[in-house]
Design a protein around this motif. Structure first.
Motif, PDB file in Angstrom:
ATOM      1  N   GLY A  65       0.793  -1.220   0.000  1.00  0.00           N
ATOM      2  CA  GLY A  65       0.000   0.000   0.000  1.00  0.00           C
ATOM      3  C   GLY A  65       0.827   1.273   0.000  1.00  0.00           C
ATOM      4  N   ARG A  66       2.128   1.147   0.233  1.00  0.00           N
ATOM      5  CA  ARG A  66       3.007   2.331   0.244  1.00  0.00           C
ATOM      6  C   ARG A  66       4.034   2.279  -0.883  1.00  0.00           C
ATOM      7  NH1 ARG A  66       6.429   3.191   4.291  1.00  0.00           N
ATOM      8  NH2 ARG A  66       6.722   0.973   4.805  1.00  0.00           N
ATOM      9  N   PHE A  67       4.528   1.091  -1.183  1.00  0.00           N
ATOM     10  CA  PHE A  67       5.555   0.930  -2.211  1.00  0.00           C
ATOM     11  C   PHE A  67       4.939   0.289  -3.456  1.00  0.00           C
ATOM     12  CE2 PHE A  67       9.589   0.489   0.659  1.00  0.00           C
ATOM     13  CZ  PHE A  67       9.227   1.646   1.326  1.00  0.00           C
ATOM     14  N   THR A  68       5.458   0.666  -4.610  1.00  0.00           N
ATOM     15  CA  THR A  68       5.032   0.069  -5.871  1.00  0.00           C
ATOM     16  C   THR A  68       6.258  -0.280  -6.696  1.00  0.00           C
ATOM     17  OG1 THR A  68       2.984   1.365  -5.878  1.00  0.00           O
ATOM     18  CG2 THR A  68       3.668   0.352  -7.959  1.00  0.00           C
ATOM     19  N   ILE A  69       6.356  -1.550  -7.062  1.00  0.00           N
ATOM     20  CA  ILE A  69       7.439  -1.974  -7.948  1.00  0.00           C
ATOM     21  C   ILE A  69       6.897  -2.033  -9.373  1.00  0.00           C
ATOM     22  CG2 ILE A  69       6.990  -4.456  -7.623  1.00  0.00           C
ATOM     23  CD1 ILE A  69      10.062  -4.862  -7.760  1.00  0.00           C
ATOM     24  N   SER A  70       7.716  -1.642 -10.323  1.00  0.00           N
ATOM     25  CA  SER A  70       7.308  -1.682 -11.722  1.00  0.00           C
ATOM     26  C   SER A  70       8.542  -1.915 -12.581  1.00  0.00           C
ATOM     27  CB  SER A  70       6.607  -0.378 -12.122  1.00  0.00           C
ATOM     28  OG  SER A  70       7.477   0.730 -11.972  1.00  0.00           O
ATOM     29  N   ARG A  71       8.299  -2.168 -13.843  1.00  0.00           N
ATOM     30  CA  ARG A  71       9.399  -2.380 -14.770  1.00  0.00           C
ATOM     31  C   ARG A  71       9.028  -1.859 -16.138  1.00  0.00           C
ATOM     32  NH1 ARG A  71      10.712  -8.430 -14.489  1.00  0.00           N
ATOM     33  NH2 ARG A  71      12.065  -8.005 -16.279  1.00  0.00           N
ATOM     34  N   ASP A  72      10.030  -1.384 -16.849  1.00  0.00           N
ATOM     35  CA  ASP A  72       9.868  -0.940 -18.233  1.00  0.00           C
ATOM     36  C   ASP A  72      10.811  -1.808 -19.051  1.00  0.00           C
ATOM     37  OD1 ASP A  72      10.070   0.321 -20.724  1.00  0.00           O
ATOM     38  OD2 ASP A  72       9.612   2.273 -19.853  1.00  0.00           O
ATOM     39  N   ASN A  73      10.266  -2.816 -19.695  1.00  0.00           N
ATOM     40  CA  ASN A  73      11.117  -3.758 -20.427  1.00  0.00           C
ATOM     41  C   ASN A  73      11.828  -3.096 -21.595  1.00  0.00           C
ATOM     42  OD1 ASN A  73      10.511  -5.871 -18.675  1.00  0.00           O
ATOM     43  ND2 ASN A  73       8.822  -6.623 -19.946  1.00  0.00           N
ATOM     44  N   ALA A  74      11.216  -2.105 -22.198  1.00  0.00           N
ATOM     45  CA  ALA A  74      11.862  -1.410 -23.326  1.00  0.00           C
ATOM     46  C   ALA A  74      13.084  -0.626 -22.848  1.00  0.00           C
ATOM     47  CB  ALA A  74      10.869  -0.481 -24.006  1.00  0.00           C
ATOM     48  N   LYS A  75      13.015  -0.069 -21.655  1.00  0.00           N
ATOM     49  CA  LYS A  75      14.134   0.689 -21.095  1.00  0.00           C
ATOM     50  C   LYS A  75      15.057  -0.179 -20.260  1.00  0.00           C
ATOM     51  CE  LYS A  75      11.737   5.140 -20.924  1.00  0.00           C
ATOM     52  NZ  LYS A  75      11.299   6.267 -20.058  1.00  0.00           N
ATOM     53  N   LYS A  76      14.684  -1.437 -20.081  1.00  0.00           N
ATOM     54  CA  LYS A  76      15.489  -2.364 -19.280  1.00  0.00           C
ATOM     55  C   LYS A  76      15.756  -1.793 -17.892  1.00  0.00           C
ATOM     56  CE  LYS A  76      17.607  -4.646 -23.224  1.00  0.00           C
ATOM     57  NZ  LYS A  76      18.853  -5.110 -23.886  1.00  0.00           N
ATOM     58  N   THR A  77      14.699  -1.301 -17.288  1.00  0.00           N
ATOM     59  CA  THR A  77      14.812  -0.634 -15.996  1.00  0.00           C
ATOM     60  C   THR A  77      13.658  -1.056 -15.087  1.00  0.00           C
ATOM     61  OG1 THR A  77      15.883   1.273 -17.020  1.00  0.00           O
ATOM     62  CG2 THR A  77      14.943   1.598 -14.834  1.00  0.00           C
ATOM     63  N   ALA A  78      14.005  -1.273 -13.817  1.00  0.00           N
ATOM     64  CA  ALA A  78      13.003  -1.531 -12.791  1.00  0.00           C
ATOM     65  C   ALA A  78      12.960  -0.345 -11.836  1.00  0.00           C
ATOM     66  CB  ALA A  78      13.328  -2.815 -12.027  1.00  0.00           C
ATOM     67  N   TYR A  79      11.786  -0.160 -11.231  1.00  0.00           N
ATOM     68  CA  TYR A  79      11.588   0.986 -10.351  1.00  0.00           C
ATOM     69  C   TYR A  79      10.965   0.543  -9.026  1.00  0.00           C
ATOM     70  CZ  TYR A  79      11.916   3.325 -14.880  1.00  0.00           C
ATOM     71  OH  TYR A  79      12.319   3.741 -16.127  1.00  0.00           O
ATOM     72  N   LEU A  80      11.224   1.325  -8.002  1.00  0.00           N
ATOM     73  CA  LEU A  80      10.529   1.151  -6.737  1.00  0.00           C
ATOM     74  C   LEU A  80      10.062   2.525  -6.277  1.00  0.00           C
ATOM     75  CD1 LEU A  80       9.698  -0.939  -4.566  1.00  0.00           C
ATOM     76  CD2 LEU A  80      11.731  -0.234  -3.277  1.00  0.00           C
ATOM     77  N   GLN A  81       8.772   2.761  -6.394  1.00  0.00           N
ATOM     78  CA  GLN A  81       8.174   3.999  -5.912  1.00  0.00           C
ATOM     79  C   GLN A  81       7.833   3.812  -4.443  1.00  0.00           C
ATOM     80  OE1 GLN A  81       7.588   7.039  -7.516  1.00  0.00           O
ATOM     81  NE2 GLN A  81       7.018   7.733  -5.458  1.00  0.00           N
ATOM     82  N   MET A  82       8.378   4.666  -3.608  1.00  0.00           N
ATOM     83  CA  MET A  82       8.179   4.548  -2.164  1.00  0.00           C
ATOM     84  C   MET A  82       7.464   5.793  -1.648  1.00  0.00           C
ATOM     85  SD  MET A  82      11.874   2.937  -1.066  1.00  0.00           S
ATOM     86  CE  MET A  82      12.773   4.418  -1.513  1.00  0.00           C
ATOM     87  N   ASN A  83       6.271   5.605  -1.116  1.00  0.00           N
ATOM     88  CA  ASN A  83       5.472   6.698  -0.573  1.00  0.00           C
ATOM     89  C   ASN A  83       5.261   6.504   0.930  1.00  0.00           C
ATOM     90  OD1 ASN A  83       5.157   7.699  -3.217  1.00  0.00           O
ATOM     91  ND2 ASN A  83       3.313   6.469  -3.522  1.00  0.00           N
ATOM     92  N   SER A  84       4.851   7.549   1.585  1.00  0.00           N
ATOM     93  CA  SER A  84       4.575   7.512   3.032  1.00  0.00           C
ATOM     94  C   SER A  84       5.728   6.871   3.795  1.00  0.00           C
ATOM     95  CB  SER A  84       3.273   6.733   3.297  1.00  0.00           C
ATOM     96  OG  SER A  84       2.188   7.320   2.632  1.00  0.00           O
ATOM     97  N   LEU A  85       6.905   7.331   3.493  1.00  0.00           N
ATOM     98  CA  LEU A  85       8.096   6.738   4.106  1.00  0.00           C
ATOM     99  C   LEU A  85       8.157   7.048   5.593  1.00  0.00           C
ATOM    100  CD1 LEU A  85      10.552   7.502   1.215  1.00  0.00           C
ATOM    101  CD2 LEU A  85      10.161   5.229   2.173  1.00  0.00           C
ATOM    102  N   SER A  86       8.660   6.079   6.340  1.00  0.00           N
ATOM    103  CA  SER A  86       8.857   6.251   7.778  1.00  0.00           C
ATOM    104  C   SER A  86      10.315   5.968   8.113  1.00  0.00           C
ATOM    105  CB  SER A  86       7.945   5.315   8.565  1.00  0.00           C
ATOM    106  OG  SER A  86       8.438   3.974   8.484  1.00  0.00           O
ATOM    107  N   THR A  87      10.688   6.297   9.334  1.00  0.00           N
ATOM    108  CA  THR A  87      12.071   6.058   9.750  1.00  0.00           C
ATOM    109  C   THR A  87      12.428   4.577   9.679  1.00  0.00           C
ATOM    110  OG1 THR A  87      11.341   6.018  12.060  1.00  0.00           O
ATOM    111  CG2 THR A  87      12.157   8.117  11.204  1.00  0.00           C
ATOM    112  N   ASP A  88      11.417   3.717   9.806  1.00  0.00           N
ATOM    113  CA  ASP A  88      11.669   2.270   9.713  1.00  0.00           C
ATOM    114  C   ASP A  88      12.102   1.832   8.316  1.00  0.00           C
ATOM    115  OD1 ASP A  88       8.956   1.308  11.976  1.00  0.00           O
ATOM    116  OD2 ASP A  88      11.031   1.908  12.370  1.00  0.00           O
ATOM    117  N   ASP A  89      11.906   2.688   7.335  1.00  0.00           N
ATOM    118  CA  ASP A  89      12.311   2.357   5.964  1.00  0.00           C
ATOM    119  C   ASP A  89      13.763   2.729   5.680  1.00  0.00           C
ATOM    120  OD1 ASP A  89       9.065   3.519   5.088  1.00  0.00           O
ATOM    121  OD2 ASP A  89       9.714   1.416   5.126  1.00  0.00           O
ATOM    122  N   THR A  90      14.427   3.358   6.634  1.00  0.00           N
ATOM    123  CA  THR A  90      15.827   3.717   6.456  1.00  0.00           C
ATOM    124  C   THR A  90      16.679   2.463   6.300  1.00  0.00           C
ATOM    125  OG1 THR A  90      15.639   5.785   7.691  1.00  0.00           O
ATOM    126  CG2 THR A  90      17.832   4.785   7.549  1.00  0.00           C
TER     127      THR A  90
END
Length: 118
Positions: A65-90
């Motif tokens: 519910g806070r993080f989203t993983i995605s990939r763009d196969n054409a760009k050969k790149t993966a992403y991790l969108q991180m929202n509502s970050l807390s100190t525990d995510d350090t």
């Protein structure tokens, strides 16, 4: 062996967002299960999220519910969108490229530091 190039880490305040990127140039990117792991000081490394070549994601319960993983196969790149970050995510976040289903290995990126602090 594939080379993974990570970017996007940094310092953010609690409640903020960051997006991590992991590029795998020159690779058979569409065969890899791409993943993100993290390791906080004094803690074991844990799998945060992964995504299959077809785009099916899996998440650690604490980031659902806070993080989203995605990939763009054409760009050969993966992403991790991180929202509502807390100190525990350090932690240091590592990208992985998993080719074990084809008899290969898991390749790790160099890691990128994410610090959540006010």
């Amino acid at each position: 062996q594939v080379q993974l190039v990570e970017s996007g880490g940094g310092l953010v305040q609690p409640g903020g967002s960051l997006r991590l990127s992991c590029a795998a140039p020159g690779s058979i990117f569409t065969k890899y299960i791409m993943g993100w792991h993290r390791q906080a000081p004094g803690k074991q490394r844990e799998l945060v999220a992964e995504i299959t070549p077809g785009g099916a994601p899996m998440y650690l319960d604490s980031v659902k519910g806070r993080f989203t993983i995605s990939r763009d196969n054409a760009k050969k790149t993966a992403y991790l969108q991180m929202n509502s970050l807390s100190t525990d995510d350090t932690a240091v976040y590592y990208c992985t490229a998993d080719l074990r289903r084809y008899g290969g290995n898991v390749t790790w990126g160099q890691g990128t530091q994410v610090t959540v602090s006010s």
